[in-house]
Design a protein around this motif. Structure first.
Motif, mmCIF file in Angstrom:
data_model
loop_
_atom_site.group_PDB
_atom_site.id
_atom_site.type_symbol
_atom_site.label_atom_id
_atom_site.label_comp_id
_atom_site.label_asym_id
_atom_site.label_seq_id
_atom_site.Cartn_x
_atom_site.Cartn_y
_atom_site.Cartn_z
ATOM 1 N N THR A 50 6.714 -2.728 3.901
ATOM 2 C CA THR A 50 5.494 -3.068 2.734
ATOM 3 C C THR A 50 4.196 -4.315 2.895
ATOM 4 N N ILE B 92 0.772 1.025 -10.554
ATOM 5 C CA ILE B 92 2.197 0.651 -9.673
ATOM 6 C C ILE B 92 1.489 -0.331 -8.892
ATOM 7 N N ARG C 56 5.862 4.966 -4.104
ATOM 8 C CA ARG C 56 5.899 4.654 -2.811
ATOM 9 C C ARG C 56 4.709 4.827 -1.688
ATOM 10 N N ILE D 298 1.083 -3.509 -3.414
ATOM 11 C CA ILE D 298 1.153 -4.215 -5.305
ATOM 12 C C ILE D 298 0.339 -5.071 -4.902
ATOM 13 N N VAL E 49 11.020 -8.947 -9.095
ATOM 14 C CA VAL E 49 11.499 -7.712 -8.485
ATOM 15 C C VAL E 49 12.936 -7.402 -9.132
ATOM 16 N N GLN F 29 13.835 -0.477 -0.673
ATOM 17 C CA GLN F 29 12.611 0.078 -0.678
ATOM 18 C C GLN F 29 12.180 -0.984 -2.192
ATOM 19 N N LEU F 30 13.182 -1.233 -2.881
ATOM 20 C CA LEU F 30 13.031 -1.601 -4.126
ATOM 21 C C LEU F 30 12.232 -3.115 -4.620
ATOM 22 N N ARG G 273 9.022 -4.516 -3.006
ATOM 23 C CA ARG G 273 7.786 -4.170 -3.392
ATOM 24 C C ARG G 273 7.137 -5.158 -3.618
ATOM 25 N N SER G 274 8.365 -6.716 -3.185
ATOM 26 C CA SER G 274 7.431 -7.568 -3.534
ATOM 27 C C SER G 274 7.483 -8.564 -2.344
ATOM 28 N N ARG H 53 4.879 -9.001 -0.436
ATOM 29 C CA ARG H 53 4.238 -8.305 1.045
ATOM 30 C C ARG H 53 3.264 -9.203 1.808
ATOM 31 N N SER I 125 13.470 -11.019 -5.640
ATOM 32 C CA SER I 125 14.189 -10.099 -6.441
ATOM 33 C C SER I 125 15.678 -10.624 -6.310
#
Ligand code: ADP
Length: 786
Positions: free
Chosen positions: A103, A472, A490, A494, A508, A522-523, A526-527, A529, A536
């Motif tokens: 991401t 999000i 998705r 962020i 996360v 994927q989760l 989110r962090s 990037r 996480s």
């Protein structure tokens, strides 16, 4: 140790990446040529490239220049210069593979490269996004580059007028959501004139979030349904029965294949309830169907997990995003069975008129490509089914996210307590926290614990796409706490708020392992990037659903030797192994289920192609007369072979039926000489009437009236046959669960009988078409003679 070994095997090697870096070097050198060019000169390159391709040059010959031109255009219109790694991503896509990029690496911009290059071939490129919002965003943003370079760009969204759709599809590059492209395909194959079709032949597609499109969303097929009244009373009784049924005693349900069947005891109960003596009687097929659907509604669908009840309606929940799937309903009476189960008003039933799975839709493209942050763990499946490789693209900046080891609690309450306390701790120092869950129900559970600690938070349940994207995208703001199902929003970036980087970036928390490692990744993604700081951690418990369902015995054993600390955290290192093993079992089970469904669908897929090909010929009004003549020959041939099978004795041949079938076509009836014993002679006997019929069909050509009627008649019969066939196939699929005890592989039964069924229906279709048209012609001639 095991996990490290595994991971390294799944990594794309530096050696593999070398060839891409070579091309990147070339592209970088070309910058000196293209950056001094005027806008017009740059735009002109598009025509030069097209010409070169028309003159027989290969894509590979123009790729470095074309990439350099796109990069230059992007610099001028968007003020963004593709990073080298983005060029690599673009190369991977252009050759029809999957670029795995975390991401924030800028996949949207990456797509500008392959879409440009493959659009130069003039056959259209489809760029598939996960929702309409992103399609519109990319169409507007990235479309600027292509428009600047003289290409046309289209946006395909639901509910558009056919003319607008056609225009979107005729553009060089078309943006939209995969399901809408699939529905257009189905609608095109229900069109009544060739002019009503909106799509062109497929050429090349780029699928964003390719794993979620091809793997996660592939479970529910796309169905276009017509309405028909449901038998409310039957649904209600069936629901009552299902409620009282006990698993294994009254019915069998296979978790993997979803095959559902009744046991002898179950059958007796149904027979008693409806006062009938044999449920297997063909007359009771519908009844059986209702009961099976009622059982499925009971075991496969859970209130507030798979669906919710709102305003006297059942609304389906997308298990990945936790979002309500507006307007989606289950087909074949399953939706009504759930309505009966919940005692709400029973709606009209959907009867499938056309259906296709997303997988089979995309397999029609000569070349596919995709982007995602997470696909490497699924590479084998993707390669097998779609022939795409997964290439991991290096990140633009080194990754700085810290993935903490999993924390496993003994009890589920201890887990949620800790999640809330941890959120509180982070929140107090100002760090934003994103809590990921696997269902709406779980989101609500987390929410209730957060409330207990007096925390303010954003809950992303049952929100619209726009709201989701907005919430999000703000999840990185200072002190913000956001609770969302793993897949919500998705594709949304962020961005960290001011001063958040100093606090360690976005934290996360995963509250349950998902059914696949891919979704967990994927989760986490989110962090952190684009080289942001981030962290996480998965916080789990041994009472989590996944363990309960797939590792009951293992956990039992594990508990005996396990030790916990004062807040309930499991101390034994082996717990990591237990998690990995369980997740692997789940992944395996899901994979075989997808494989099974795909195999089932393959049967219908081949048939759909045959029917749609025929339909297309008719729509285009191409060589209709030779087609009819062929159908006539096949009908006669079939009537002979079916009623006079070579492997049977002449005494067993059914001359009456044979005559009846062929004479319904022939102008002058044939009476077969029953002393003849060879099939060859039988056909000889039919030669004169066949020739006569052929002449009649050929004479159609001179009659304008019948020529205009033919396509309409044929289309209506084809469509009617297809709907009926789909329904019969659905019942066949349902029925194979019944045959469990027959000691034969249900798949084999389905394949064999599906083929037989199609043969029968297709043959009947040919006969009816010829028969009707000949009768029609007879009528006209008779009217003329009178
Ligand atoms: P992904 O889909 O890979 O998560 P996005 O396409 O949302 O990433 O891009 C993330 C952010 O990075 C966006 O704000 C985008 O504008 C920015 N970005 C991407 N590529 C570049 C580039 N080459 N130069 C500058 N900014 C870029």
């Amino acid at each position: 140790m095991f996990s490290i070994f595994k991971r390294s095997k799944e990594q794309t090697s530096a050696r593999e990446l070398k060839k891409y870096y070579k091309t990147v070097e070339q592209i970088n050198k070309l910058e000196a040529i293209y950056s001094p060019m005027s806008d017009d000169e740059l735009r002109n390159m598009t025509f030069t490239f097209k010409e070169r391709l028309e003159n027989g040059e290969q894509l590979n010959d123009i790729i470095p220049d074309a990439f350099a031109v796109v990069r230059e255009a992007s610099k001028r219109v968007l003020n963004m210069r593709h990073f080298d790694v983005q060029l690599i991503g673009g190369l991977v896509l252009t050759e029809g593979n999957i670029a795995e990029m975390p991401t924030g690496e800028g996949k949207t911009l990456v797509a500008s490269l392959p879409s440009y290059v493959r659009a130069l071939e003039g056959k259209g490129v489809h760029v598939i996004t996960v929702n309409d919002y992103l399609a519109k965003r990319d169409f507007e943003l990235i479309g600027q580059i292509h428009r600047f370079l003289g290409l046309t760009v289209g946006l395909n969204v639901p509910m558009m007028e056919p003319t607008a759709k056609k225009e979107a599809y005729n553009a060089d590059i078309t943006y939209g959501v995969g399901t809408e492209f699939g529905f257009d395909y189905l609608r095109d194959n229900m069109a009544h004139t060739i002019g009503d079709k909106v799509q062109r032949p497929y050429h090349f597609a780029i699928i964003d979030e390719v794993d979620s499109v091809l793997i996660d969303e592939a479970k529910t097929p796309l169905i276009i349904a017509g309405k028909m009244g449901a038998n409310e009373e039957l649904h209600r009784i069936a629901a009552m029965l299902a409620k009282r049924f006990k698993p294994e005693e009254d019915y069998d349900f296979d978790d993997e294949t979803k095959a559902t069947s009744l046991t002898d005891q179950g059958i007796e109960k149904v027979e008693a309830a409806f006062g009938i003596d044999n449920l297997y009687d063909l007359d009771h097929q519908t009844l059986y169907h209702y009961v099976i659907q009622a059982v499925r509604a009971h075991v496969m669908f859970e209130l507030d997990v798979d669906y919710i009840v709102r305003d006297d309606k059942i609304e389906l929940v997308d298990m990945f995003t936790g979002r309500i799937m507006e307007g989606r309903s289950l087909s074949d009476g399953l939706h009504q069975a759930i309505e009966a189960k919940e005692g709400v008003t029973i709606t009209e039933e959907n009867k499938a008129q056309a259906q296709v799975t997303i997988q089979n839709y995309f397999r029609m493209y000569p070349k596919l490509s995709g982007m995602t942050g997470t696909a490497k763990t699924q590479e084998k499946e993707i390669l097998e089914v779609y022939g795409m490789r997964v290439i991991q693209i290096p990140t633009n900046r080194p990754r700085r996210r810290v993935d903490q080891p999993d924390l496993v609690f003994e009890k589920i309450e201890q887990k949620y307590e800790y999640v809330a306390q941890e959120a509180l701790r982070r929140h107090e120092k100002g760090q934003p926290v994103l809590i990921g869950t696997t269902s709406i129900l779980q989101s609500e559970k987390v929410a209730s614990y957060l409330k207990k600690y007096g925390l303010d938070f954003q809950l992303l349940n049952a929100k619209t796409v726009e709201q989701e994207v907005e919430l999000i995208s703000e999840a990185g703001q200072k002190s913000r706490i956001t609770v969302a199902t793993n897949m919500a929003g998705r594709g949304t970036d962020i961005v960290l708020g001011d001063g958040v980087e100093e606090l360690g970036g976005l934290f996360v928390i995963g509250t349950e392992k998902h059914e696949s490692r891919r979704v967990d990744n994927q989760l986490r993604g989110r962090s952190g990037r684009q080289g942001d700081l981030g962290e996480s951690q998965f916080i789990l418990s041994l009472e989590d659903d996944m363990f309960k369902r797939f590792a009951k015995d293992d956990v039992e054993k594990f508990r005996k030797k396990m030790t916990t600390n004062d807040i309930g955290v499991v101390q034994n290192k082996e717990v990591t192994e237990l998690i990995e093993r369980t997740q692997r079992i789940v992944e395996g089970a899901h994979f075989s289920m997808r494989e099974y469904n795909l195999k089932l669908d393959d049967v219908i897929n081949d048939q759909r192609r045959i029917v749609y090909d025929l339909r297309d010929k008719v729509l285009k009004n191409e060589d209709i007369i030779p087609l009819l003549i062929r159908m006539m020959y096949e009908t006669v041939d079939f009537a002979v072979r079916e009623n006079a099978p070579e492997d049977k004795d002449v005494i067993e041949w059914d001359f009456d039926k044979m005559e009846k079938t062929v004479n319904s076509l022939f102008i002058e009836p044939v009476i077969v000489n029953r002393d003849e014993t060879k099939v060859k002679n039988l056909l000889d006997a039919m030669d004169p009437p066949v020739k006569q019929l052929k002449a009649v069909i050929e004479s159609f050509e001179e009659n304008e009236q019948i020529m205009s009627v033919i396509p309409k008649v044929m289309l209506s019969y084809i469509d009617h046959m297809w709907v009926k066939h789909l329904e019969q196939m659905a019942h066949l699929k349902e029925g194979i669960g019944l045959r469990h005890y027959q000691q034969e592989d249900p798949m084999r039964i389905y394949q064999r009988e599906g083929l037989e069924l199609f043969g029968k229906n297709y043959q009947e279709l040919r006969r009816t078409i010829v028969e009707e048209l000949v009768a029609f012609m007879k009528n006209i001639t008779m009217n003329v003679e009178e």
